[in-house]
Each structure stands twice: as C-alpha cells, then as structure tokens.
Design a protein around this motif. Structure first.
Motif, mmCIF file in Angstrom:
data_model
loop_
_atom_site.group_PDB
_atom_site.id
_atom_site.type_symbol
_atom_site.label_atom_id
_atom_site.label_comp_id
_atom_site.label_asym_id
_atom_site.label_seq_id
_atom_site.Cartn_x
_atom_site.Cartn_y
_atom_site.Cartn_z
ATOM 1 N N TRP A 77 0.945 -1.380 0.151
ATOM 2 C CA TRP A 77 0.153 0.147 -0.077
ATOM 3 C C TRP A 77 0.846 1.120 -0.024
ATOM 4 O O TRP A 77 1.878 1.135 0.605
ATOM 5 N N TYR B 226 0.311 5.261 1.186
ATOM 6 C CA TYR B 226 -0.271 6.000 1.558
ATOM 7 C C TYR B 226 0.342 7.559 1.892
ATOM 8 O O TYR B 226 1.526 7.743 1.669
ATOM 9 N N GLN C 114 0.507 11.465 3.508
ATOM 10 C CA GLN C 114 0.080 12.056 4.851
ATOM 11 C C GLN C 114 0.702 13.547 4.703
ATOM 12 O O GLN C 114 1.783 13.843 4.833
ATOM 13 N N PRO D 260 -3.069 9.966 7.555
ATOM 14 C CA PRO D 260 -2.758 9.325 6.147
ATOM 15 C C PRO D 260 -4.093 8.880 5.430
ATOM 16 O O PRO D 260 -4.943 8.405 6.149
ATOM 17 N N MET E 56 -5.029 6.570 2.042
ATOM 18 C CA MET E 56 -4.541 5.579 1.007
ATOM 19 C C MET E 56 -4.653 6.436 -0.430
ATOM 20 O O MET E 56 -5.443 6.755 -0.938
ATOM 21 N N LEU F 15 4.033 7.198 2.873
ATOM 22 C CA LEU F 15 4.181 5.940 3.437
ATOM 23 C C LEU F 15 3.763 4.744 2.776
ATOM 24 O O LEU F 15 2.705 4.426 2.166
ATOM 25 N N THR G 246 -1.309 -10.922 4.610
ATOM 26 C CA THR G 246 -3.136 -11.139 4.373
ATOM 27 C C THR G 246 -3.388 -12.415 5.282
ATOM 28 O O THR G 246 -4.549 -12.209 5.643
ATOM 29 N N GLY H 4 -3.271 -10.368 8.699
ATOM 30 C CA GLY H 4 -3.702 -8.793 8.609
ATOM 31 C C GLY H 4 -2.898 -7.808 9.151
ATOM 32 O O GLY H 4 -3.346 -6.714 9.031
ATOM 33 N N LYS H 5 -1.726 -8.153 9.620
ATOM 34 C CA LYS H 5 -0.784 -7.284 9.984
ATOM 35 C C LYS H 5 -0.128 -6.357 8.941
ATOM 36 O O LYS H 5 0.140 -6.700 8.106
ATOM 37 N N LEU H 6 -0.172 -5.024 9.198
ATOM 38 C CA LEU H 6 -0.003 -4.167 8.234
ATOM 39 C C LEU H 6 1.384 -3.287 8.752
ATOM 40 O O LEU H 6 1.166 -2.528 10.020
ATOM 41 N N THR H 7 2.450 -3.372 8.173
ATOM 42 C CA THR H 7 3.913 -2.826 8.575
ATOM 43 C C THR H 7 4.142 -1.606 7.806
ATOM 44 O O THR H 7 4.215 -1.660 6.494
ATOM 45 N N PHE H 8 4.196 -0.205 8.423
ATOM 46 C CA PHE H 8 4.484 0.799 7.751
ATOM 47 C C PHE H 8 5.951 0.944 7.621
ATOM 48 O O PHE H 8 7.056 0.570 8.581
#
Lengths: 111, 113
Positions: free
Chosen positions: A34, A36, A38, A44, A46, A88, A94, A97-101
C-alpha cells in the motif's frame, strides 16, 4: 528490526518533474503493498495498492511491484506543490492482517 | 473529513499517569488498528482487532498498554503509567476487512511531561 525500508528519506523535485519513491520489505510473508500519503498535520490517506507483479496507473501516479524482490515503487509525474507530503509504504501479510509501515519519504515539490 | 472519530485530539499527562484515548471506527468496519507515530514520523504498530477480538499486538502493548474494542462502545487505548517516550501521535484506523485499505482518524496527540 525495520521490516519495511523506504528510500530516499527525503526528496525535492521541481514542479512538473517526476518523483520516484522506493520501498522494500524484508518479510517474505507479505503479499500486499500500500502507498499512503500524509499531508502535514493530517491523517494518512490511501493512495494506491498493489498485489500483482507489474504496474498499476491511476492518473499521475504509477505503482510498480516486483514480488520476487518484495520491492515496490511509486512514481508521480507532473508533480504539483500539493503533492508535497509524507509518503508511507505499508506491507501486509494477508494471513494475519498485520500491516507494517515504513518510515516514509518526505516529498517536497518546489514551484 | 474522517469518519473515524478519535478523542481527545490532545492529551497532556505527567509521567506515571494513566492516559486513555478513544476511537469510534467508521460504521460497518469491524477491523481496528492502533498505531503510534513519533515526532520523526516513524509508525509503530501497536494492536489490531477484528470485532472484539485481538488479532495481533506487540510486546510493548502487552505490558503498559491495554486496548479493547467492546461491542456498542468506542474502542480505547490506555497507557497505564505514561513515560516521556510515549509522547507521540496515536492513530486509530478502521477497515471493512483486515486486508482492505485503512481509514485513519485524526489522531490523539499525547504529550507526557
């Protein structure tokens, strides 16, 4: 350890120029990326997402993904001063579901 | 305008005090994330929920941080004993699914003096 690396940390481009931002994940479990944006003092939002190898274009924005190297890039053509913001990159696993920036790239577009 | 509502916008606490912030996710979004963004813009994942269940949380969250998302009530994030290093922007985000885009609130800016 930082699992999502973004480069460069900051970038200055002239108005009308091309901005290229990079992002690589070191987590082999990620399968979705992804981007994003900001703006200063804002939350932020998407911009684009990609999960297939190749390229995706939406207006002035193009995203590339190489799943083998877990590298994605965002390209902004005809950059505008309003594009000045923190960009970002985020990678998601998936299954969990953890989303790391990543730590972001600060883009400044000079008029 | 963000449909994810975070309160308060600003929170000032002394070291050792409790700090509690709330988040109302966008209607119909069962997934909620909490992130900490420090003054260097670095994002740190804290915890995420699907409905009332915790999906993942980091070690830091398990010690001084607690969070919940009860049904029919706002989600909350609480720091039991605030430290100076906790000063940051705490962002809540919701999503229709754990693999969909996130919609962020405006954040709660915590200052620990």
């Amino acid at each position: 350890q930082q699992k999502v690396q973004q480069s460069p940390e900051s970038l200055i481009v002239p108005e009308g120029g091309m901005a290229s931002l990079n992002c690589t994940s070191s987590d082999r479990n990620v399968d979705y990326f992804w981007w994003y944006r900001q703006h200063s003092g804002k939350s932020p939002k998407m911009l684009m997402s990609i999960f297939s190898n190749g390229e995706k274009e939406e207006g002035r924005f193009t995203v590339h993904l190489n799943k083998a190297s877990l590298h994605t890039s965002l390209h902004i053509r005809d950059s505008q001063p309003s594009d000045s913001a923190l960009y970002l990159c985020a990678a998601s696993d998936t299954n969990t579901g953890k989303l790391t920036f990543g730590d972001g790239t600060v883009l400044t577009v000079k008029p | 305008n963000s449909k994810v509502i975070q309160t308060p916008r600003y929170l000032v606490k002394g070291q050792g005090q409790k700090a509690k912030m709330r988040c109302i996710p966008e209607k119909g979004h069962p997934v909620v994330f909490w992130y900490q963004q420090n003054k260097n813009n670095e994002f740190k994942f804290l915890i995420n929920f699907q409905n009332q269940e915790v999906l993942q949380q980091i070690d830091m969250t398990e010690k001084r941080f607690s969070a919940e998302c009860p049904s029919n009530s706002p989600c909350s994030l609480e720091i039991q004993s605030s430290e100076a290093g906790d000063s940051a922007l705490y962002l809540c985000a919701s999503s229709p699914d754990k693999n969909e885009r996130l919609f962020f609130g405006h954040g709660t800016k915590l200052s620990v003096l």
